[in-house]
Design an enzyme around this catalytic site. Structure first.
Site, PDB file in Angstrom:
ATOM      1  N   THR A  98       0.864  -1.181   0.000  1.00  0.00           N
ATOM      2  CA  THR A  98       0.000   0.000   0.000  1.00  0.00           C
ATOM      3  C   THR A  98       0.904   1.236   0.000  1.00  0.00           C
ATOM      4  OG1 THR A  98      -0.145   0.108   2.417  1.00  0.00           O
ATOM      5  CG2 THR A  98      -1.784  -1.274   1.291  1.00  0.00           C
ATOM      6  N   LYS A 127       8.180   1.370   2.602  1.00  0.00           N
ATOM      7  CA  LYS A 127       9.293   1.795   3.455  1.00  0.00           C
ATOM      8  C   LYS A 127       8.847   2.151   4.870  1.00  0.00           C
ATOM      9  CE  LYS A 127       9.410   3.468  -0.340  1.00  0.00           C
ATOM     10  NZ  LYS A 127       9.329   4.287  -1.547  1.00  0.00           N
ATOM     11  N   GLU A 151      13.270  -6.468   0.941  1.00  0.00           N
ATOM     12  CA  GLU A 151      14.367  -6.063   0.055  1.00  0.00           C
ATOM     13  C   GLU A 151      14.003  -4.831  -0.781  1.00  0.00           C
ATOM     14  OE1 GLU A 151      17.668  -7.551  -0.330  1.00  0.00           O
ATOM     15  OE2 GLU A 151      17.746  -5.568  -1.256  1.00  0.00           O
ATOM     16  N   VAL A 154      14.527  -0.548  -0.297  1.00  0.00           N
ATOM     17  CA  VAL A 154      15.645   0.285  -0.753  1.00  0.00           C
ATOM     18  C   VAL A 154      16.059  -0.200  -2.140  1.00  0.00           C
ATOM     19  CG1 VAL A 154      18.015   1.056  -0.284  1.00  0.00           C
ATOM     20  CG2 VAL A 154      16.467   0.614   1.623  1.00  0.00           C
ATOM     21  N   GLY A 208       5.504   5.111 -13.263  1.00  0.00           N
ATOM     22  CA  GLY A 208       5.331   4.276 -12.067  1.00  0.00           C
ATOM     23  C   GLY A 208       6.464   4.402 -11.074  1.00  0.00           C
ATOM     24  N   GLU A 211       6.051   8.214  -5.715  1.00  0.00           N
ATOM     25  CA  GLU A 211       5.140   7.871  -4.631  1.00  0.00           C
ATOM     26  C   GLU A 211       3.759   8.431  -4.956  1.00  0.00           C
ATOM     27  OE1 GLU A 211       6.105   5.907  -1.872  1.00  0.00           O
ATOM     28  OE2 GLU A 211       7.706   5.698  -3.325  1.00  0.00           O
ATOM     29  N   ASP A 222      11.381  10.351   1.137  1.00  0.00           N
ATOM     30  CA  ASP A 222      11.549   8.955   0.702  1.00  0.00           C
ATOM     31  C   ASP A 222      12.995   8.498   0.964  1.00  0.00           C
ATOM     32  OD1 ASP A 222      10.524   6.586  -1.109  1.00  0.00           O
ATOM     33  OD2 ASP A 222      12.452   7.193  -1.971  1.00  0.00           O
ATOM     34  N   LYS A 226      14.872   5.644   3.552  1.00  0.00           N
ATOM     35  CA  LYS A 226      15.850   4.651   3.086  1.00  0.00           C
ATOM     36  C   LYS A 226      17.174   4.777   3.843  1.00  0.00           C
ATOM     37  CE  LYS A 226      13.675   4.326  -1.451  1.00  0.00           C
ATOM     38  NZ  LYS A 226      13.519   4.975  -2.760  1.00  0.00           N
TER      39      LYS A 226
HETATM   40  N1  LIG Z   1       6.668   1.939  -7.666  1.00  0.00           N
HETATM   41  C1  LIG Z   1       7.930   1.852  -7.278  1.00  0.00           C
HETATM   42  O1  LIG Z   1       8.847   2.057  -8.064  1.00  0.00           O
HETATM   43  C2  LIG Z   1       8.259   1.457  -5.876  1.00  0.00           C
HETATM   44  C3  LIG Z   1       9.581   1.083  -5.580  1.00  0.00           C
HETATM   45  C4  LIG Z   1       9.904   0.704  -4.266  1.00  0.00           C
HETATM   46  C5  LIG Z   1       8.929   0.742  -3.293  1.00  0.00           C
HETATM   47  N2  LIG Z   1       7.665   1.134  -3.625  1.00  0.00           N
HETATM   48  C6  LIG Z   1       6.651   1.128  -2.569  1.00  0.00           C
HETATM   49  O2  LIG Z   1       5.749   0.051  -2.825  1.00  0.00           O
HETATM   50  C7  LIG Z   1       4.424   0.408  -2.420  1.00  0.00           C
HETATM   51  C8  LIG Z   1       3.476   0.245  -3.602  1.00  0.00           C
HETATM   52  O3  LIG Z   1       3.930   1.040  -4.654  1.00  0.00           O
HETATM   53  P1  LIG Z   1       3.045   1.182  -5.985  1.00  0.00           P
HETATM   54  O4  LIG Z   1       3.926   1.833  -6.971  1.00  0.00           O
HETATM   55  O5  LIG Z   1       2.385  -0.093  -6.277  1.00  0.00           O
HETATM   56  O6  LIG Z   1       1.974   2.235  -5.467  1.00  0.00           O
HETATM   57  P2  LIG Z   1       0.520   2.489  -6.080  1.00  0.00           P
HETATM   58  O7  LIG Z   1       0.117   3.832  -5.597  1.00  0.00           O
HETATM   59  O8  LIG Z   1       0.514   2.181  -7.536  1.00  0.00           O
HETATM   60  O9  LIG Z   1      -0.350   1.359  -5.372  1.00  0.00           O
HETATM   61  C9  LIG Z   1      -0.689   1.359  -4.035  1.00  0.00           C
HETATM   62  C10 LIG Z   1      -2.032   0.666  -3.945  1.00  0.00           C
HETATM   63  O10 LIG Z   1      -2.347   0.507  -2.579  1.00  0.00           O
HETATM   64  C11 LIG Z   1      -3.722   0.791  -2.402  1.00  0.00           C
HETATM   65  N3  LIG Z   1      -3.896   1.210  -1.017  1.00  0.00           N
HETATM   66  C12 LIG Z   1      -3.418   2.307  -0.425  1.00  0.00           C
HETATM   67  N4  LIG Z   1      -3.759   2.338   0.875  1.00  0.00           N
HETATM   68  C13 LIG Z   1      -4.491   1.217   1.095  1.00  0.00           C
HETATM   69  C14 LIG Z   1      -5.144   0.674   2.216  1.00  0.00           C
HETATM   70  N5  LIG Z   1      -5.139   1.294   3.392  1.00  0.00           N
HETATM   71  N6  LIG Z   1      -5.790  -0.504   2.077  1.00  0.00           N
HETATM   72  C15 LIG Z   1      -5.836  -1.142   0.889  1.00  0.00           C
HETATM   73  N7  LIG Z   1      -5.230  -0.661  -0.216  1.00  0.00           N
HETATM   74  C16 LIG Z   1      -4.570   0.492  -0.116  1.00  0.00           C
HETATM   75  C17 LIG Z   1      -4.048   1.882  -3.399  1.00  0.00           C
HETATM   76  O11 LIG Z   1      -5.413   1.899  -3.710  1.00  0.00           O
HETATM   77  C18 LIG Z   1      -3.165   1.487  -4.574  1.00  0.00           C
HETATM   78  O12 LIG Z   1      -3.870   0.682  -5.505  1.00  0.00           O
HETATM   79  C19 LIG Z   1       4.522   1.828  -1.877  1.00  0.00           C
HETATM   80  O13 LIG Z   1       4.645   1.765  -0.474  1.00  0.00           O
HETATM   81  C20 LIG Z   1       5.800   2.369  -2.491  1.00  0.00           C
HETATM   82  O14 LIG Z   1       6.431   3.330  -1.671  1.00  0.00           O
HETATM   83  C21 LIG Z   1       7.305   1.464  -4.889  1.00  0.00           C
HETATM   84  N1  LIG Z   2       9.262   6.612  -5.362  1.00  0.00           N
HETATM   85  C1  LIG Z   2      10.427   5.835  -5.095  1.00  0.00           C
HETATM   86  C2  LIG Z   2      10.120   4.367  -5.316  1.00  0.00           C
HETATM   87  C3  LIG Z   2      11.221   3.490  -4.793  1.00  0.00           C
HETATM   88  O1  LIG Z   2      11.231   3.461  -3.402  1.00  0.00           O
HETATM   89  C4  LIG Z   2      11.547   6.279  -6.012  1.00  0.00           C
HETATM   90  O2  LIG Z   2      11.289   7.035  -6.941  1.00  0.00           O
HETATM   91  O3  LIG Z   2      12.692   5.895  -5.779  1.00  0.00           O
END
Ligand SMILES: NC(=O)c1ccc[n+]([C@@H]2O[C@H](COP(=O)([O-])OP(=O)(O)OC[C@H]3O[C@@H](n4cnc5c(N)ncnc54)[C@H](O)[C@@H]3O)[C@@H](O)[C@H]2O)c1
Ligand SMILES: N[C@@H](CCO)C(=O)O
Length: 351
Positions: A98, A127, A151, A154, A208, A211, A222, A226
């Site tokens: 989420t 994170k 993993e 970060v 994508g 955040e 962010d 990390k």
């Molecule tokens: N996208 C990246 O490159 C990336 C890289 C590393 C870490 N992350 C982390 O991974 C996680 C997911 O990233 P993402 O890109 O899929 O984000 P996203 O915004 O595409 O998806 C998050 C999803 O979680 C759902 N959500 C939010 N709060 C919720 C809740 N309380 N209950 C149920 N569903 C809920 C939202 O509706 C959304 O569909 C985030 O915490 C992000 O910081 C993302």
């Molecule tokens: N929003 C973060 C996703 C990875 O944690 C980034 O751009 O690095």
């Protein structure tokens, strides 16, 4: 062949990409890993919840119309009953993806806690729980014979945490420094090419990388999370976000970028945590105009890099994707592989 059943909490870019990997690779993935994967529960703020103990038909989920919810599907509801699903699902692994909340980590901290308390292992790319409640969650995992793997918290799927904990064992690490946010690094590159900050952020969102609230990428929170994770897990620092001095890139103007280029420099957002002579750790996030010859100056786009200062090897740098849906889904897969390996080692030891 044995199998792991997954509950996906949050079904945005990253967890959807994990479901796509599982669906598209099918038996080839199982043959490669030595175990099968099946999704038995999904919850999402926008879609509601879905529980099917015999395995969810992922094709039907991928085919859902924009704005549709799980209501009407067998085992489906229009509201995300996260806690109920996490505690009652037949899944043995809960996948938390989420939104990251950089202030208190909620509700993800509660999601992870509920899963571990009910004896399920957790993998997360979020994170918040790792940086803000990592020690507590690791303790709960241990108490309940479960694993807490993260993993992707970060550098997305680039294996930097396991690299440091497993591959650098035996050498002393005195500091960690790097480019730890894909969005801000991508944005700085696009601004160098003439885009405005707002245009570049919109591109990063479409790809994508960003955040849900991209302020966290641009203003450095962010990277702050990390840095806390790296400092605590690799340097054993025991710090919080309040201990990490933070400045983001929002104040960097096109003029600053041009002035740096004229001097043979390039702006990068640098996160670091370094041991101090008094035994503490100094940690910061700040933009730095690096000379072009600096190894981090050439790291571009959503690529990240982190350097470890070690006593036996000198500086060791790991570079790779720092963001991206599929790249981050790979981190989840690598965690699931680690959970499986740990369980198998336990079974072997018990023989
Ligand atoms: N996208 C990246 O490159 C990336 C890289 C590393 C870490 N992350 C982390 O991974 C996680 C997911 O990233 P993402 O890109 O899929 O984000 P996203 O915004 O595409 O998806 C998050 C999803 O979680 C759902 N959500 C939010 N709060 C919720 C809740 N309380 N209950 C149920 N569903 C809920 C939202 O509706 C959304 O569909 C985030 O915490 C992000 O910081 C993302
Ligand atoms: N929003 C973060 C996703 C990875 O944690 C980034 O751009 O690095």
């Amino acid at each position: 062949m044995h199998r792991h059943d997954l509950a996906l909490i949050g079904f945005g870019g990253v967890n959807r990409a994990l479901a796509e990997i599982i669906h598209s690779r099918g038996t080839a993935l199982a043959d490669d890993l030595g175990f099968e994967l099946r999704v038995v529960a999904i919850t999402d703020l926008r879609l509601g919840s879905l529980m099917q103990a015999d395995g969810i038909d992922l094709e039907a989920v991928f085919a859902m119309a924009e704005g549709a919810t799980f209501a009407g599907m067998p085992g489906g509801a229009a509201v995300p009953q996260n806690d109920f699903v996490i505690r009652s699902t037949t899944a043995d692994i809960v996948v938390e993806a989420t939104f990251t909340n950089p202030v208190d980590g909620e509700p993800a901290v509660s999601h992870v806690r509920a899963a571990l308390e009910s004896g399920k292992s957790v993998t997360t790319t979020n994170k918040g729980p790792v940086a803000l409640a990592g020690a507590e969650l690791r303790r709960i995992a241990e108490e309940h014979g479960a694993r807490f793997e993260h993993e992707g918290a970060v550098m997305s799927g680039t294996p930097v945490l396991r690299f440091a904990s497993d591959m650098l064992r035996g050498t002393r690490i005195s500091g960690v420094e790097g480019i730890l946010n894909g969005t801000s690094n991508f944005v700085l590159g696009r601004m160098e090419a003439g885009a405005t900050l707002a245009e570049a952020v919109a591109e990063a969102q479409a790809l994508g990388y960003a955040e849900a609230d991209p302020t966290a990428d641009i203003e450095g929170s962010d990277v702050q999370l990390k840095v806390v994770i790296l400092a605590n897990e690799i340097l054993g620092a025991g710090i919080t976000t309040a201990d990490v001095v933070r400045r983001g890139i929002s104040a960097i103007s096109p003029e600053d970028i041009a002035a740096a280029a004229a001097e043979g420099r390039r702006w990068k957002l640098i996160g670091s945590a370094v041991r101090t002579p008094d035994g503490g750790v100094a940690a910061s996030v700040e933009p730095v105009a690096l000379p072009l010859a600096h190894p981090l100056a050439g790291v571009s786009g959503a690529t990240n890099a982190v350097s470890f200062d070690t006593d036996l090897l000198g500086t060791v740098t790991v570079s790779g994707p720092g963001a991206g849906r599929m790249e981050t889904a790979y981190a989840l897969l690598s965690d699931i592989i680690a959970i499986d390996a740990h369980q198998r080692a336990g079974v072997e030891a018990a023989r």
